[in-house]
Scaffold this motif. Sequence first.
Motif, mmCIF file in Angstrom:
data_model
loop_
_atom_site.group_PDB
_atom_site.id
_atom_site.type_symbol
_atom_site.label_atom_id
_atom_site.label_comp_id
_atom_site.label_asym_id
_atom_site.label_seq_id
_atom_site.Cartn_x
_atom_site.Cartn_y
_atom_site.Cartn_z
ATOM 1 N N GLY A 5 0.817 -1.207 0.000
ATOM 2 C CA GLY A 5 0.000 0.000 0.000
ATOM 3 C C GLY A 5 0.845 1.247 0.000
ATOM 4 O O GLY A 5 2.059 1.208 -0.225
ATOM 5 N N LEU A 6 0.193 2.352 0.266
ATOM 6 C CA LEU A 6 0.834 3.661 0.314
ATOM 7 C C LEU A 6 0.592 4.289 1.671
ATOM 8 O O LEU A 6 -0.518 4.214 2.201
ATOM 9 C CB LEU A 6 0.248 4.580 -0.763
ATOM 10 N N THR A 7 1.620 4.923 2.231
ATOM 11 C CA THR A 7 1.460 5.657 3.480
ATOM 12 C C THR A 7 1.789 7.124 3.234
ATOM 13 O O THR A 7 2.635 7.456 2.398
ATOM 14 C CB THR A 7 2.361 5.098 4.598
ATOM 15 N N PHE A 8 1.099 7.987 3.963
ATOM 16 C CA PHE A 8 1.243 9.426 3.791
ATOM 17 C C PHE A 8 1.350 10.114 5.141
ATOM 18 O O PHE A 8 0.563 9.824 6.055
ATOM 19 C CB PHE A 8 0.012 10.012 3.075
ATOM 20 N N SER A 9 2.274 11.045 5.259
ATOM 21 C CA SER A 9 2.321 11.913 6.431
ATOM 22 C C SER A 9 1.176 12.923 6.308
ATOM 23 O O SER A 9 0.517 13.013 5.270
ATOM 24 C CB SER A 9 3.658 12.655 6.474
ATOM 25 N N ASN A 10 0.942 13.697 7.361
ATOM 26 C CA ASN A 10 -0.092 14.734 7.293
ATOM 27 C C ASN A 10 0.188 15.697 6.146
ATOM 28 O O ASN A 10 -0.722 16.065 5.400
ATOM 29 C CB ASN A 10 -0.156 15.511 8.609
ATOM 30 N N ALA A 11 1.445 16.132 6.004
ATOM 31 C CA ALA A 11 1.806 17.075 4.946
ATOM 32 C C ALA A 11 1.577 16.468 3.561
ATOM 33 O O ALA A 11 1.081 17.141 2.651
ATOM 34 C CB ALA A 11 3.257 17.516 5.101
ATOM 35 N N GLU A 12 1.943 15.204 3.386
ATOM 36 C CA GLU A 12 1.758 14.541 2.091
ATOM 37 C C GLU A 12 0.280 14.391 1.750
ATOM 38 O O GLU A 12 -0.125 14.616 0.604
ATOM 39 C CB GLU A 12 2.428 13.172 2.092
ATOM 40 N N LEU A 13 -0.535 14.024 2.743
ATOM 41 C CA LEU A 13 -1.962 13.864 2.485
ATOM 42 C C LEU A 13 -2.618 15.213 2.191
ATOM 43 O O LEU A 13 -3.488 15.311 1.329
ATOM 44 C CB LEU A 13 -2.663 13.166 3.649
ATOM 45 N N THR A 14 -2.176 16.247 2.872
ATOM 46 C CA THR A 14 -2.676 17.595 2.599
ATOM 47 C C THR A 14 -2.364 18.000 1.163
ATOM 48 O O THR A 14 -3.218 18.543 0.448
ATOM 49 C CB THR A 14 -2.073 18.610 3.590
ATOM 50 N N GLN A 15 -1.144 17.722 0.721
ATOM 51 C CA GLN A 15 -0.754 18.047 -0.658
ATOM 52 C C GLN A 15 -1.552 17.214 -1.653
ATOM 53 O O GLN A 15 -1.988 17.719 -2.694
ATOM 54 C CB GLN A 15 0.740 17.836 -0.873
ATOM 55 N N LEU A 16 -1.764 15.936 -1.360
ATOM 56 C CA LEU A 16 -2.564 15.078 -2.239
ATOM 57 C C LEU A 16 -3.986 15.612 -2.345
ATOM 58 O O LEU A 16 -4.551 15.694 -3.439
ATOM 59 C CB LEU A 16 -2.562 13.638 -1.730
#
Length: 73
Positions: free
Chosen positions: A53-64
């Motif tokens: 799968g894929l994992t995202f930090s808060n910053a990465e998810l915000t950018q996504l």
Amino acid sequence: MSKISYEVIEHLAVLSENPKGWKKELNLVSWNDRPPKFDIRDWSPDHSKMSKGLTFSNAELTQLKKTLTEIDI
């Protein structure tokens, strides 16, 4: 090979389900006792097995999220 530990901290959404009952989910998951990250992957019905799968930090998810709102889907 060392065993990977995980804890689903919060279940956020089911994105899809296949005929065998596996569900693509968005969860907040702690991997190997680290701070939790947003995680998208397929899980077996009892959460004992998972796909890559894929994992995202808060910053990465915000950018996504920002990117998804800007593109024409």
